[in-house]
Design a protein around this motif. Structure first.
Motif, PDB file in Angstrom:
ATOM      1  N   SER A 221       3.022   8.917  -7.799  1.00 27.82           N
ATOM      2  CA  SER A 221       2.549   7.558  -7.507  1.00 27.82           C
ATOM      3  C   SER A 221       3.501   6.751  -6.648  1.00 27.82           C
ATOM      4  O   SER A 221       3.080   6.049  -5.725  1.00 27.82           O
ATOM      5  CB  SER A 221       2.277   6.809  -8.818  1.00 27.82           C
ATOM      6  N   SER A 222       4.796   6.811  -6.931  1.00 23.41           N
ATOM      7  CA  SER A 222       5.753   5.991  -6.176  1.00 23.41           C
ATOM      8  C   SER A 222       6.066   6.577  -4.806  1.00 23.41           C
ATOM      9  O   SER A 222       6.697   5.919  -3.985  1.00 23.41           O
ATOM     10  CB  SER A 222       7.051   5.828  -6.971  1.00 23.41           C
TER      11      SER A 222
ATOM     12  N   GLU B 236       8.926   5.204  -0.932  1.00 27.36           N
ATOM     13  CA  GLU B 236       8.603   4.469  -2.155  1.00 27.36           C
ATOM     14  C   GLU B 236       8.247   3.017  -1.855  1.00 27.36           C
ATOM     15  O   GLU B 236       8.737   2.079  -2.480  1.00 27.36           O
ATOM     16  CB  GLU B 236       9.754   4.552  -3.164  1.00 27.36           C
ATOM     17  N   GLU B 237       7.355   2.809  -0.897  1.00 24.02           N
ATOM     18  CA  GLU B 237       6.921   1.460  -0.538  1.00 24.02           C
ATOM     19  C   GLU B 237       5.596   1.156  -1.232  1.00 24.02           C
ATOM     20  O   GLU B 237       4.585   1.814  -0.994  1.00 24.02           O
ATOM     21  CB  GLU B 237       6.771   1.333   0.983  1.00 24.02           C
ATOM     22  N   ASP B 238       5.607   0.129  -2.085  1.00 25.99           N
ATOM     23  CA  ASP B 238       4.440  -0.184  -2.895  1.00 25.99           C
ATOM     24  C   ASP B 238       3.190  -0.431  -2.063  1.00 25.99           C
ATOM     25  O   ASP B 238       2.117   0.101  -2.352  1.00 25.99           O
ATOM     26  CB  ASP B 238       4.719  -1.415  -3.770  1.00 25.99           C
ATOM     27  N   ILE B 239       3.307  -1.264  -1.027  1.00 23.80           N
ATOM     28  CA  ILE B 239       2.126  -1.636  -0.238  1.00 23.80           C
ATOM     29  C   ILE B 239       1.543  -0.423   0.466  1.00 23.80           C
ATOM     30  O   ILE B 239       0.314  -0.227   0.479  1.00 23.80           O
ATOM     31  CB  ILE B 239       2.478  -2.737   0.785  1.00 23.80           C
ATOM     32  N   ALA B 240       2.395   0.417   1.043  1.00 18.08           N
ATOM     33  CA  ALA B 240       1.907   1.601   1.743  1.00 18.08           C
ATOM     34  C   ALA B 240       1.201   2.557   0.780  1.00 18.08           C
ATOM     35  O   ALA B 240       0.154   3.127   1.114  1.00 18.08           O
ATOM     36  CB  ALA B 240       3.069   2.314   2.442  1.00 18.08           C
ATOM     37  N   ASN B 241       1.753   2.733  -0.410  1.00 15.44           N
ATOM     38  CA  ASN B 241       1.121   3.614  -1.406  1.00 15.44           C
ATOM     39  C   ASN B 241      -0.244   3.067  -1.815  1.00 15.44           C
ATOM     40  O   ASN B 241      -1.239   3.802  -1.898  1.00 15.44           O
ATOM     41  CB  ASN B 241       2.014   3.732  -2.646  1.00 15.44           C
ATOM     42  N   LEU B 242      -0.286   1.775  -2.088  1.00 15.57           N
ATOM     43  CA  LEU B 242      -1.519   1.116  -2.517  1.00 15.57           C
ATOM     44  C   LEU B 242      -2.602   1.225  -1.445  1.00 15.57           C
ATOM     45  O   LEU B 242      -3.759   1.558  -1.732  1.00 15.57           O
ATOM     46  CB  LEU B 242      -1.176  -0.334  -2.840  1.00 15.57           C
TER      47      LEU B 242
ATOM     48  N   HIS C 220       1.419 -10.972  -8.794  1.00 18.96           N
ATOM     49  CA  HIS C 220       2.392 -10.638  -9.836  1.00 18.96           C
ATOM     50  C   HIS C 220       2.519  -9.115  -9.954  1.00 18.96           C
ATOM     51  O   HIS C 220       1.802  -8.358  -9.314  1.00 18.96           O
ATOM     52  CB  HIS C 220       1.972 -11.236 -11.174  1.00 18.96           C
ATOM     53  N   GLY C 221       3.455  -8.687 -10.812  1.00 24.42           N
ATOM     54  CA  GLY C 221       3.607  -7.266 -11.067  1.00 24.42           C
ATOM     55  C   GLY C 221       4.178  -6.527  -9.870  1.00 24.42           C
ATOM     56  O   GLY C 221       4.821  -7.104  -8.990  1.00 24.42           O
ATOM     57  N   PHE C 222       3.898  -5.234  -9.818  1.00 24.00           N
ATOM     58  CA  PHE C 222       4.401  -4.393  -8.728  1.00 24.00           C
ATOM     59  C   PHE C 222       3.569  -3.122  -8.677  1.00 24.00           C
ATOM     60  O   PHE C 222       2.651  -2.914  -9.474  1.00 24.00           O
ATOM     61  CB  PHE C 222       5.891  -4.074  -8.937  1.00 24.00           C
ATOM     62  N   GLY C 223       3.880  -2.257  -7.710  1.00 22.44           N
ATOM     63  CA  GLY C 223       3.157  -0.989  -7.592  1.00 22.44           C
ATOM     64  C   GLY C 223       1.679  -1.201  -7.301  1.00 22.44           C
ATOM     65  O   GLY C 223       1.300  -1.951  -6.396  1.00 22.44           O
ATOM     66  N   TYR C 224       0.847  -0.571  -8.110  1.00 19.77           N
ATOM     67  CA  TYR C 224      -0.599  -0.607  -7.902  1.00 19.77           C
ATOM     68  C   TYR C 224      -1.277  -1.748  -8.664  1.00 19.77           C
ATOM     69  O   TYR C 224      -2.510  -1.810  -8.707  1.00 19.77           O
ATOM     70  CB  TYR C 224      -1.219   0.732  -8.329  1.00 19.77           C
ATOM     71  N   ASP C 225      -0.504  -2.654  -9.250  1.00 14.94           N
ATOM     72  CA  ASP C 225      -1.082  -3.746 -10.027  1.00 14.94           C
ATOM     73  C   ASP C 225      -2.161  -4.534  -9.272  1.00 14.94           C
ATOM     74  O   ASP C 225      -3.179  -4.907  -9.867  1.00 14.94           O
ATOM     75  CB  ASP C 225       0.011  -4.710 -10.494  1.00 14.94           C
ATOM     76  N   PRO C 226      -1.999  -4.827  -7.961  1.00 14.66           N
ATOM     77  CA  PRO C 226      -3.011  -5.655  -7.286  1.00 14.66           C
ATOM     78  C   PRO C 226      -4.378  -5.000  -7.124  1.00 14.66           C
ATOM     79  O   PRO C 226      -5.338  -5.692  -6.763  1.00 14.66           O
ATOM     80  CB  PRO C 226      -2.370  -5.924  -5.906  1.00 14.66           C
ATOM     81  N   ILE C 227      -4.503  -3.698  -7.370  1.00 16.95           N
ATOM     82  CA  ILE C 227      -5.813  -3.057  -7.197  1.00 16.95           C
ATOM     83  C   ILE C 227      -6.341  -2.456  -8.496  1.00 16.95           C
ATOM     84  O   ILE C 227      -7.333  -1.724  -8.482  1.00 16.95           O
ATOM     85  CB  ILE C 227      -5.778  -1.958  -6.105  1.00 16.95           C
TER      86      ILE C 227
ATOM     87  N   THR D 183      -7.177  -8.327 -12.014  1.00 14.86           N
ATOM     88  CA  THR D 183      -6.221  -7.237 -11.842  1.00 14.86           C
ATOM     89  C   THR D 183      -4.967  -7.557 -12.651  1.00 14.86           C
ATOM     90  O   THR D 183      -4.735  -8.713 -13.033  1.00 14.86           O
ATOM     91  CB  THR D 183      -5.823  -7.048 -10.370  1.00 14.86           C
ATOM     92  N   THR D 184      -4.148  -6.537 -12.892  1.00 17.52           N
ATOM     93  CA  THR D 184      -2.902  -6.799 -13.608  1.00 17.52           C
ATOM     94  C   THR D 184      -1.962  -7.665 -12.783  1.00 17.52           C
ATOM     95  O   THR D 184      -1.058  -8.302 -13.339  1.00 17.52           O
ATOM     96  CB  THR D 184      -2.204  -5.476 -13.990  1.00 17.52           C
ATOM     97  N   ALA D 185      -2.159  -7.722 -11.465  1.00 21.40           N
ATOM     98  CA  ALA D 185      -1.339  -8.596 -10.627  1.00 21.40           C
ATOM     99  C   ALA D 185      -1.770 -10.051 -10.717  1.00 21.40           C
ATOM    100  O   ALA D 185      -1.077 -10.935 -10.215  1.00 21.40           O
ATOM    101  CB  ALA D 185      -1.397  -8.134  -9.176  1.00 21.40           C
TER     102      ALA D 185
END
Length: 274
Positions: free
Chosen positions: A89-90, A97-103, A154-161, A177-179
């Motif tokens: 995931s990361s 390990e860029e959150d936005i690019a992964n998401l 809020h949060g990090f990683g995949y939280d916004p989706i 969303t969790t974000a």
């Protein structure tokens, strides 16, 4: 004397979240992090399971600090992607390990998946390694579905989706969303919150502390949390041994080849945001 425990993570946001959940139960534990000890090379996460990678990090933390060491490995498992990214995931979009690019990559990969079939699960495994070699793991799961675009800051990683199933809709009846949740709302239902809460009674027992109020070793019935362990440990000399090569598998047409177990379904079609 207050016992010290190392939280073996270099992820500042994850450290904040883990510490916040531990502090919630007012345990008499001094939780330190990697910046509080002599630096050591970050171990490679070479296992194909969350438990395996969590144990790698906790073992290395214990070896280099001599302290009881906690570590978490977590990620998102998307049904439409065959339960990937999972342990990747990361690093789904590469090693940066860029959150936005992964998401954004995950959203592109499921953009043609119907809104009623975008189920996913967040999974967290927390590992504890004690200086005498005892090892424990706990597991937490949060089910839900993916949105079509990021929402919340809020949060990090995949939280916004990610929209969790186990939440109370807002005043307008909308699922968030969790974000979009407060830290306290997210902690109450999150995969990491569940794996940490399942670990706290084990940690208390190993440190000779009273059980945290509201948690019980005999009744770890937190939704989505599984208790594993104690496990037989490897001798210390084997902890840093290289991972053995993966044996070559038989051809797919070989009738003697063991068939994989079917993946467990998620919670079914979940409510979708408006």
């Amino acid at each position: 004397m207050t016992p010290r425990v190392l939280l073996a993570t270099g992820n500042g946001k994850k450290l904040t979240e883990l510490r916040r959940i531990i502090d919630e139960y007012d345990m008499d534990v001094d939780v330190i992090c990697l910046k509080d000890i002599e630096p050591y090379p970050e171990p490679d996460e070479t296992e194909w399971t969350f438990a395996g990678n969590a144990l790698i990090k906790a073992r290395q933390g214990m070896i280099h600090s001599g302290l009881p060491s906690l570590a978490d490995d977590s990620g998102i498992c998307v049904d439409a992607l065959g339960h990937m990214p999972g342990v990747r995931s990361s690093r789904w979009n590469g090693p940066e390990e860029e959150d936005i690019a992964n998401l954004e990559l995950v959203l592109r990969q499921v953009e043609d998946v119907p809104r009623g079939r975008r189920q996913a699960q967040f999974v967290s495994v927390m590992a504890l390694v004690m200086p005498d070699g005892r090892e424990f793991t706990t597991r937490g799961v949060m089910t839900g579905h993916l949105t079509t675009r990021p929402k919340g800051s809020h949060g990090f990683g995949y939280d916004p989706i990610f929209v969790p199933d186990d939440q109370v809709p807002d005043a307008d009846g909308r699922l968030r969303t969790t974000a979009e949740m407060t830290a306290e709302e997210k902690d109450a239902i999150s995969h990491r919150g569940r794996s940490v809460r399942a670990m706290l009674p084990i940690l208390a027992r190993q440190l000779g502390l009273p059980l945290p109020e509201g948690l019980s070793e005999e009744d770890l019935d937190l939704p989505g949390a599984d208790h594993e362990g104690p496990e037989t440990t490897l001798p210390a000399s084997e902890w840093t041994a290289s991972i053995p090569a993966i044996p070559r598998t038989r051809p797919a047409t070989d009738p003697a080849r063991p068939q994989p177990r079917p993946a467990e379904p998620s919670s079914g079609i979940t409510p979708l945001e408006p």
